[in-house]
Design a protein around this motif. Structure first.
Motif, PDB file in Angstrom:
ATOM      1  N   PHE A  14       0.877  -1.173   0.000  1.00 12.85           N
ATOM      2  CA  PHE A  14       0.000   0.000   0.000  1.00 12.85           C
ATOM      3  C   PHE A  14       0.911   1.220   0.000  1.00 12.85           C
ATOM      4  O   PHE A  14       1.932   1.235   0.687  1.00 12.85           O
ATOM      5  N   THR A  15       0.552   2.232  -0.771  1.00 14.70           N
ATOM      6  CA  THR A  15       1.346   3.453  -0.848  1.00 14.70           C
ATOM      7  C   THR A  15       0.448   4.656  -0.608  1.00 14.70           C
ATOM      8  O   THR A  15      -0.781   4.537  -0.589  1.00 14.70           O
ATOM      9  N   ILE A  16       1.085   5.799  -0.442  1.00 13.39           N
ATOM     10  CA  ILE A  16       0.357   7.050  -0.262  1.00 13.39           C
ATOM     11  C   ILE A  16       1.126   8.151  -0.983  1.00 13.39           C
ATOM     12  O   ILE A  16       2.352   8.041  -1.143  1.00 13.39           O
ATOM     13  N   SER A  17       0.416   9.179  -1.403  1.00 17.97           N
ATOM     14  CA  SER A  17       1.085  10.280  -2.097  1.00 17.97           C
ATOM     15  C   SER A  17       1.607  11.307  -1.091  1.00 17.97           C
ATOM     16  O   SER A  17       1.071  11.440   0.021  1.00 17.97           O
ATOM     17  N   ALA A  18       2.628  12.023  -1.484  1.00 19.28           N
ATOM     18  CA  ALA A  18       3.267  13.000  -0.607  1.00 19.28           C
ATOM     19  C   ALA A  18       2.327  14.130  -0.224  1.00 19.28           C
ATOM     20  O   ALA A  18       2.427  14.675   0.878  1.00 19.28           O
ATOM     21  N   VAL A  39       5.949   6.360   0.330  1.00 15.61           N
ATOM     22  CA  VAL A  39       5.357   7.591  -0.201  1.00 15.61           C
ATOM     23  C   VAL A  39       5.843   7.735  -1.636  1.00 15.61           C
ATOM     24  O   VAL A  39       7.047   7.681  -1.892  1.00 15.61           O
ATOM     25  N   VAL A  40       4.894   7.912  -2.560  1.00 18.93           N
ATOM     26  CA  VAL A  40       5.237   7.982  -3.977  1.00 18.93           C
ATOM     27  C   VAL A  40       4.751   9.295  -4.593  1.00 18.93           C
ATOM     28  O   VAL A  40       3.798   9.903  -4.110  1.00 18.93           O
ATOM     29  N   ASP A  41       5.445   9.701  -5.667  1.00 18.70           N
ATOM     30  CA  ASP A  41       5.005  10.896  -6.393  1.00 18.70           C
ATOM     31  C   ASP A  41       3.928  10.511  -7.404  1.00 18.70           C
ATOM     32  O   ASP A  41       3.517   9.332  -7.459  1.00 18.70           O
ATOM     33  N   ASP A  42       3.504  11.447  -8.222  1.00 17.78           N
ATOM     34  CA  ASP A  42       2.410  11.184  -9.164  1.00 17.78           C
ATOM     35  C   ASP A  42       2.783  10.195 -10.265  1.00 17.78           C
ATOM     36  O   ASP A  42       1.915   9.684 -10.958  1.00 17.78           O
ATOM     37  N   LYS A  43       4.078   9.879 -10.401  1.00 17.12           N
ATOM     38  CA  LYS A  43       4.515   8.881 -11.380  1.00 17.12           C
ATOM     39  C   LYS A  43       4.773   7.523 -10.723  1.00 17.12           C
ATOM     40  O   LYS A  43       5.249   6.597 -11.376  1.00 17.12           O
ATOM     41  N   GLY A  44       4.501   7.434  -9.419  1.00 15.49           N
ATOM     42  CA  GLY A  44       4.714   6.183  -8.704  1.00 15.49           C
ATOM     43  C   GLY A  44       6.131   5.975  -8.228  1.00 15.49           C
ATOM     44  O   GLY A  44       6.475   4.905  -7.730  1.00 15.49           O
ATOM     45  N   PRO A 101      12.250  11.491   4.054  1.00 20.99           N
ATOM     46  CA  PRO A 101      12.547  11.549   2.620  1.00 20.99           C
ATOM     47  C   PRO A 101      13.741  10.662   2.277  1.00 20.99           C
ATOM     48  O   PRO A 101      14.583  10.372   3.129  1.00 20.99           O
ATOM     49  N   ASN A 102      13.802  10.225   1.033  1.00 21.64           N
ATOM     50  CA  ASN A 102      14.922   9.418   0.537  1.00 21.64           C
ATOM     51  C   ASN A 102      15.289   8.275   1.489  1.00 21.64           C
ATOM     52  O   ASN A 102      16.415   8.212   1.983  1.00 21.64           O
ATOM     53  N   PRO A 103      14.340   7.384   1.732  1.00 26.81           N
ATOM     54  CA  PRO A 103      14.614   6.302   2.686  1.00 26.81           C
ATOM     55  C   PRO A 103      15.628   5.304   2.137  1.00 26.81           C
ATOM     56  O   PRO A 103      15.853   5.225   0.924  1.00 26.81           O
ATOM     57  N   ASP A 132      15.421  -3.592 -10.557  1.00 24.61           N
ATOM     58  CA  ASP A 132      16.603  -3.040 -11.219  1.00 24.61           C
ATOM     59  C   ASP A 132      16.334  -1.722 -11.928  1.00 24.61           C
ATOM     60  O   ASP A 132      17.256  -0.969 -12.217  1.00 24.61           O
ATOM     61  N   GLN A 133      15.068  -1.427 -12.213  1.00 26.89           N
ATOM     62  CA  GLN A 133      14.695  -0.163 -12.857  1.00 26.89           C
ATOM     63  C   GLN A 133      14.378   0.926 -11.828  1.00 26.89           C
ATOM     64  O   GLN A 133      13.971   2.026 -12.193  1.00 26.89           O
ATOM     65  N   GLY A 134      14.525   0.610 -10.539  1.00 28.36           N
ATOM     66  CA  GLY A 134      14.259   1.583  -9.489  1.00 28.36           C
ATOM     67  C   GLY A 134      12.785   1.733  -9.156  1.00 28.36           C
ATOM     68  O   GLY A 134      12.394   2.685  -8.481  1.00 28.36           O
ATOM     69  N   GLU A 135      11.972   0.783  -9.594  1.00 28.29           N
ATOM     70  CA  GLU A 135      10.533   0.831  -9.316  1.00 28.29           C
ATOM     71  C   GLU A 135      10.223   0.119  -8.007  1.00 28.29           C
ATOM     72  O   GLU A 135      10.816  -0.921  -7.697  1.00 28.29           O
ATOM     73  N   LEU A 136       9.287   0.669  -7.259  1.00 30.74           N
ATOM     74  CA  LEU A 136       8.865   0.056  -6.008  1.00 30.74           C
ATOM     75  C   LEU A 136       8.094  -1.223  -6.302  1.00 30.74           C
ATOM     76  O   LEU A 136       7.095  -1.195  -7.016  1.00 30.74           O
TER      77      LEU A 136
END
Length: 156
Positions: A14-18, A39-44, A101-103, A132-136
């Motif tokens: 589960f995620t939440i926006s900033a 916490v994710v931005d509008d691009k995930g 931020p930046n965990p 590997d693409q930096g995606e959560l």
């Protein structure tokens, strides 16, 4: 065989926006019975992590840092920065005001031992898991590490 993060993480957390209100984070954490949210931005993209500790600090009394004056100079016994962080979290209205931020993160293919090392060394309870693409792609907690340890003990 080495246990990997992917074997014990919770996928698709589960995620939440900033910019979500703090009340939304509290509601989601309570409803989903989780102790932290990526916490994710509008691009995930991962931008932070909000935990129970980040929210509970809002209820702790706000105490200014102790200091003395000596020859016209102020000498702080504690970091004024920690006071400012506490003040920001206490007065904040949005998740971005209270999140870390930046965990620290870990790769999905890392060994469980690396997750344990990061958690112990940085005094944290959970790590967002990235591919590997930096995606959560997941989150791993101390409880997940205990499950891995139990599995290793059972197979020994």
């Amino acid at each position: 065989m080495t246990a990997l993060v992917r074997d014990y993480m919770t996928p698709n957390p589960f995620t939440i926006s900033a910019d979500a209100p703090i009340s939304e984070a509290v509601r989601l954490m309570e409803e989903k019975q989780v102790r932290g949210l990526p916490v994710v931005d509008d691009k995930g993209k991962l931008v932070g992590l909000v935990s129970e500790a980040d929210l509970i600090v809002r209820e702790a009394p706000l105490e200014p840092p102790l200091y003395i004056t000596f020859l016209g100079s102020i000498i702080y016994f504690e970091s004024p920065e920690s006071f400012h962080q506490h003040l920001k979290k206490t007065l904040g209205q949005q998740v971005q005001d209270v999140m870390t931020p930046n965990p620290h993160t870990i790769n999905v293919d890392a060994p469980i031992s690396e997750a344990a090392r990061l958690m112990v060394n940085h005094h944290i309870s959970r790590l967002p898991v990235l591919n590997d693409q930096g995606e959560l792609v997941g989150i791993i907690s101390r409880h997940d590490l205990l499950r891995a340890l139990h599995a290793q003990e059972a197979s020994a």
